[in-house]
Design an enzyme around this catalytic site. Sequence first.
Site: not given
Ligand code: RB5
Length: 145
Positions: A10, A67, A69, A100, A135
Amino acid sequence: MKVKLALAGDHGGFALKEAVKRALAEQGYEVLDLGTDSDASVDYPIFAKKCADAVAAGRADKGVVFCGTGIGVSMAANKVKGIRCALITSDEYARLAAEHNDANMIALGGRFTTEADALRYIGIWLAAPFGGGRHARRVAELNEM
Ligand code: RB5
């Protein structure tokens, strides 16, 4: 022969995806970029699914999703049967995800991961062999879900 890698993410992972894409291409990897193609806001499940579907269908050997995080794309990718996607935040996680868990995808957080770290994690993950043995039994159990 280097693996073919699918990438997607994203807006929160866009800058890191672009940097990783350029670097992997320079290293000789075949890269399938499934978007997004700008930093305009989009929904991460849609792009994680594009990448997971490509890996599950064999259009790419492995996938990397991005994304903000890495959490959302990892959750979404793991909804697709046959996908084992690990959120990577350290060298050790990159190695263990391969050894693993036989992870066929990894997730990276664009807001928390430098380009250098991302490329090092990808290199470690791709180079580390799957451990097999106990594993393999656990991965088979995962694949049944
Ligand atoms: C978008 O702002 C953010 O929520 C997305 O990139 C991600 O971190 C979601 O897990």
